[in-house]
Scaffold this motif. Structure first.
Motif, short mmCIF file in Angstrom:
data_model
loop_
_atom_site.label_atom_id
_atom_site.label_comp_id
_atom_site.label_asym_id
_atom_site.label_seq_id
_atom_site.Cartn_x
_atom_site.Cartn_y
_atom_site.Cartn_z
N TRP A 24 4.42 28.91 29.97
CA TRP A 24 4.26 29.69 28.75
C TRP A 24 3.33 30.87 28.98
N ASP A 26 3.03 32.61 31.58
CA ASP A 26 3.73 33.65 32.35
C ASP A 26 4.88 34.28 31.56
N ALA A 27 5.21 33.67 30.42
CA ALA A 27 6.34 34.16 29.61
C ALA A 27 5.90 35.35 28.77
N PRO A 28 6.85 36.19 28.33
CA PRO A 28 6.49 37.37 27.54
C PRO A 28 6.06 37.03 26.11
N GLU A 29 6.45 35.84 25.61
CA GLU A 29 6.08 35.48 24.25
C GLU A 29 4.57 35.30 24.13
N ARG A 30 4.04 35.65 22.95
CA ARG A 30 2.61 35.56 22.73
C ARG A 30 2.15 34.11 22.70
N HIS A 71 2.02 32.40 15.95
CA HIS A 71 2.82 32.25 17.16
C HIS A 71 2.41 30.96 17.87
#
Length: 203
Positions: A24, A26-30, A71
């Motif tokens: 998570w 490394d993911a683009p989502e906040r 988020h």
């Protein structure tokens, strides 16, 4: 692996493993990581980029925290017990997309997650074991001479049983208030809430 079933959208339930959290990050989502341990524990070692919102402070300002975060949020402590308590409090005021890091900061570090280290101090759970064990030992040894010592050992045993049944720890709360556990960077409620973000605008 996660301790809960997974779907294409991610883990179902509120407990996630360290590898999932690393993904998570490394993911683009906040993503927001909230550490609910004491300031001293946080100063010793914490997940890189996490916010320190000690459990007593979070309990007093749960609604304000929920207003500021819309988020995915991961709650972190030493083992998962306090983070689970924080999850319950935030969920009660309507906050969603909440997750508890299984195994706490130690599990995250073992999984190779980025952590920040500072001055070493004992974790609160370790202090509880030391104090409880010392009191029981003193009670048993003292029972050789005085009956009150037996009562002391019995009271500690009853307290530990109650703690396990209710998933709470009165001794931990008492120890958290000691200067040793408050010696990290002081936590200012207003500044901490501001760091989490401004309340979402209401339409």
């Amino acid at each position: 692996m996660s301790t809960t079933p997974e779907t294409a959208a991610g883990p179902v339930g509120h407990t996630v493993d360290a590898d999932t959290v690393r993904g998570w990050m490394d993911a683009p989502e906040r993503l927001t990581v909230i550490d609910v341990r004491s300031p001293a524990e946080f100063e010793t070692v914490h997940v890189h980029g996490s916010y320190n919102v000690p459990l007593p402070l979070l309990g007093e300002h749960a609604a304000q925290v929920a207003e500021r975060i819309d988020h995915r949020t991961v709650l972190v402590c030493q083992s998962g017990v306090r983070a689970t308590d924080a999850h319950r409090r935030l969920a009660a005021v309507g906050m969603g997309d909440l997750h508890v890091l299984d195994g706490g900061v130690p599990a995250f570090e073992r999984a190779g997650g980025p952590v920040v280290r500072g001055r070493a101090r004992w974790a609160l759970e370790r202090q509880v074991r030391l104090v409880a064990g010392s009191l029981v030992t003193a009670g048993v040894l003292g029972s050789l001479w005085k009956r009150p010592a037996i009562a002391l050992a019995g009271a500690i045993g009853a307290g530990l049983t109650f703690s396990a049944l209710t998933d709470t720890c009165a001794m931990g709360r008492l120890l958290a208030a000691l200067p040793y556990n408050r010696a990290g960077a002081p936590v200012d409620p207003a500044r901490t809430l501001d760091a989490l973000g401004r309340p979402a605008a209401r339409s």
